[in-house]
Design a protein around this motif. Structure first.
Motif, PDB file in Angstrom:
ATOM      1  N   PRO A   1       0.825  -1.383   0.012  1.00 16.50           N
ATOM      2  CA  PRO A   1       0.195   0.302   0.139  1.00 16.50           C
ATOM      3  C   PRO A   1       0.873   0.835  -0.127  1.00 16.50           C
ATOM      4  O   PRO A   1       1.694   1.510   0.824  1.00 16.50           O
ATOM      5  CB  PRO A   1      -0.708  -0.277   1.396  1.00 16.50           C
ATOM      6  N   SER A   2       0.283   2.690  -0.630  1.00 21.15           N
ATOM      7  CA  SER A   2       0.827   3.435  -0.666  1.00 21.15           C
ATOM      8  C   SER A   2       0.650   4.157   1.002  1.00 21.15           C
ATOM      9  O   SER A   2       0.026   3.631   1.652  1.00 21.15           O
ATOM     10  CB  SER A   2       0.502   4.585  -1.784  1.00 21.15           C
ATOM     11  N   THR A   3       1.921   5.228   0.690  1.00 13.62           N
ATOM     12  CA  THR A   3       1.913   5.838   2.988  1.00 13.62           C
ATOM     13  C   THR A   3       1.610   7.257   2.241  1.00 13.62           C
ATOM     14  O   THR A   3       1.977   8.249   1.526  1.00 13.62           O
ATOM     15  CB  THR A   3       2.881   5.107   3.344  1.00 13.62           C
ATOM     16  N   LEU A   4       1.400   7.755   3.967  1.00 14.01           N
ATOM     17  CA  LEU A   4       1.139   9.386   3.262  1.00 14.01           C
ATOM     18  C   LEU A   4       1.353   9.583   4.837  1.00 14.01           C
ATOM     19  O   LEU A   4       1.063   9.355   6.293  1.00 14.01           O
ATOM     20  CB  LEU A   4      -0.345   9.884   3.710  1.00 14.01           C
ATOM     21  N   ASP A   5       2.580  10.029   5.179  1.00 10.73           N
ATOM     22  CA  ASP A   5       3.130  10.932   6.683  1.00 10.73           C
ATOM     23  C   ASP A   5       2.705  12.795   6.136  1.00 10.73           C
ATOM     24  O   ASP A   5       2.979  13.571   5.128  1.00 10.73           O
ATOM     25  CB  ASP A   5       4.013  11.190   6.965  1.00 10.73           C
ATOM     26  N   PHE A   6       1.435  13.773   7.169  1.00 14.50           N
ATOM     27  CA  PHE A   6       1.791  14.907   7.677  1.00 14.50           C
ATOM     28  C   PHE A   6       2.087  15.503   8.781  1.00 14.50           C
ATOM     29  O   PHE A   6       1.668  15.195   9.783  1.00 14.50           O
ATOM     30  CB  PHE A   6       0.534  15.223   6.877  1.00 14.50           C
ATOM     31  N   SER A   7       2.203  16.284   8.770  1.00 13.87           N
ATOM     32  CA  SER A   7       2.263  16.985  10.077  1.00 13.87           C
ATOM     33  C   SER A   7       2.165  18.537   9.206  1.00 13.87           C
ATOM     34  O   SER A   7       2.837  19.403   8.611  1.00 13.87           O
ATOM     35  CB  SER A   7       4.103  17.474  10.790  1.00 13.87           C
ATOM     36  N   THR A   8       1.867  19.390  10.465  1.00  7.96           N
ATOM     37  CA  THR A   8       1.043  20.710  10.414  1.00  7.96           C
ATOM     38  C   THR A   8       1.940  21.737  12.071  1.00  7.96           C
ATOM     39  O   THR A   8       2.059  21.631  12.133  1.00  7.96           O
ATOM     40  CB  THR A   8      -0.342  21.504  10.574  1.00  7.96           C
ATOM     41  N   THR A   9       1.661  23.283  11.419  1.00  2.00           N
ATOM     42  CA  THR A   9       2.182  23.761  12.375  1.00  2.00           C
ATOM     43  C   THR A   9       1.406  24.152  13.685  1.00  2.00           C
ATOM     44  O   THR A   9       1.714  24.125  14.549  1.00  2.00           O
ATOM     45  CB  THR A   9       2.113  25.667  12.297  1.00  2.00           C
ATOM     46  N   SER A  10       0.720  23.269  13.923  1.00  2.00           N
ATOM     47  CA  SER A  10      -0.119  23.055  14.532  1.00  2.00           C
ATOM     48  C   SER A  10      -0.849  21.571  15.810  1.00  2.00           C
ATOM     49  O   SER A  10      -1.254  20.982  16.003  1.00  2.00           O
ATOM     50  CB  SER A  10      -2.225  23.257  14.360  1.00  2.00           C
ATOM     51  N   SER A  11       0.001  21.479  15.386  1.00  2.05           N
ATOM     52  CA  SER A  11       0.455  19.530  15.482  1.00  2.05           C
ATOM     53  C   SER A  11       1.687  19.008  16.447  1.00  2.05           C
ATOM     54  O   SER A  11       1.756  18.269  16.907  1.00  2.05           O
ATOM     55  CB  SER A  11       0.761  19.026  14.160  1.00  2.05           C
ATOM     56  N   ALA A  12       2.297  20.155  16.849  1.00  5.58           N
ATOM     57  CA  ALA A  12       3.387  20.399  17.938  1.00  5.58           C
ATOM     58  C   ALA A  12       4.337  19.275  17.918  1.00  5.58           C
ATOM     59  O   ALA A  12       4.881  18.759  18.699  1.00  5.58           O
ATOM     60  CB  ALA A  12       2.991  19.612  19.468  1.00  5.58           C
ATOM     61  N   GLY A  13       4.734  19.632  16.675  1.00  5.34           N
ATOM     62  CA  GLY A  13       6.226  18.519  16.035  1.00  5.34           C
ATOM     63  C   GLY A  13       5.701  17.083  15.253  1.00  5.34           C
ATOM     64  O   GLY A  13       6.381  15.950  15.222  1.00  5.34           O
ATOM     65  N   GLN A  14       4.176  16.867  15.631  1.00  2.14           N
ATOM     66  CA  GLN A  14       4.462  15.216  15.344  1.00  2.14           C
ATOM     67  C   GLN A  14       3.835  15.106  14.108  1.00  2.14           C
ATOM     68  O   GLN A  14       3.037  15.213  13.749  1.00  2.14           O
ATOM     69  CB  GLN A  14       2.586  15.180  16.685  1.00  2.14           C
ATOM     70  N   TRP A  15       4.024  13.967  13.856  1.00  2.49           N
ATOM     71  CA  TRP A  15       3.637  13.255  13.047  1.00  2.49           C
ATOM     72  C   TRP A  15       1.966  12.334  12.795  1.00  2.49           C
ATOM     73  O   TRP A  15       2.247  11.915  13.315  1.00  2.49           O
ATOM     74  CB  TRP A  15       4.879  12.471  11.843  1.00  2.49           C
TER      75      TRP A  15
END
Length: 236
Positions: A159-173
């Motif tokens: 399966p293909s994968t996706l990771d994302f992180s935003t400025t509001s995610s406290a440095g978490q993926w």
């Protein structure tokens, strides 16, 4: 259109789970304004005999998926610059120009997208260790998304994968995962969407009209590589 027939094009990479989810992140604004995106393909496709007759290799067969995905994610660029060279492995089978392909898409708002489609990927079939895979990345003003495309492992289901992180995610993926794979599961998307269009009397999501713009982008890459210059889509 003149015959009254509904036409949908099977641009199935749009329905790969990670590509579809990345589009949703962009639509929701999770990543902010897009700044830069890339697709890095290091894979060895199985070329078909009819490609030898036509003289096509990577741009019309593989890169078309990535060019269409960039259009799906970000819309149409103003121009593209492409550079190509032959693939040593394929050159032993038939003449071609578009083996390894690199291209940069330039957008009016300053956004840039780039891909390198490397179908040589090193002498893996000739005895060296292999490093095969496809990775993509989208950088925005408020978030970063990265992913992998699993098809190079076919027929093994990856399966293909996706990771994302935003400025509001406290440095978490955030790392959603799926069991489905591009081949064959993503093919359900364009086929089902065509049936929905027929039922609703609406244009298909990937209509013939829309796909002409993807084909124009492919042709612009061929022209750019041949003439060693950036080519505006308006030329086509």
């Amino acid at each position: 259109r003149e015959a009254g027939i509904t036409l949908a094009v099977n641009q199935n990479m749009r329905y790969d789970q990670s590509v579809r989810a990345a589009k949703r992140l962009l639509e929701r604004g999770d990543l902010g304004d897009p700044v830069f995106a890339s697709i890095d393909m290091r894979a060895i496709p199985h070329w078909m005999p009819w490609q030898q007759r036509l003289g096509w290799v990577t741009l019309r067969i593989m890169s078309i998926h990535h060019l269409d995905t960039f259009r799906f994610w970000f819309g149409d660029p103003e121009r593209v610059f492409a550079s190509v060279r032959t693939d040593p492995r394929t050159s032993k089978k038939f003449e071609h120009t578009d083996g390894i392909c690199l291209y940069i898409l330039e957008y009016a708002n300053g956004f840039r997208a780039s891909a390198w489609d490397d179908v040589w990927a090193g002498p893996a079939l000739e005895g060296a260790a292999s490093d095969i895979g496809i990775r993509w990345r989208i950088e925005g003003t408020t978030g970063l998304a990265r992913g992998t495309i699993g098809w190079p492992s076919y027929p093994q289901r990856t399966p293909s994968t996706l990771d994302f992180s935003t400025t509001s995610s406290a440095g978490q993926w955030q790392q959603p995962r799926w069991d489905e794979v591009w081949f064959p599961d993503a093919f359900v998307g364009p086929m089902a969407q065509l049936l929905c269009a027929l039922e609703d009397g609406t244009p298909p999501e990937i209509s013939g009209d829309d796909n002409l713009k993807t084909m124009a982008l492919v042709e612009a890459c061929y022209r750019s590589a041949a003439e060693h210059r950036a080519v505006a889509l308006a030329e086509l």
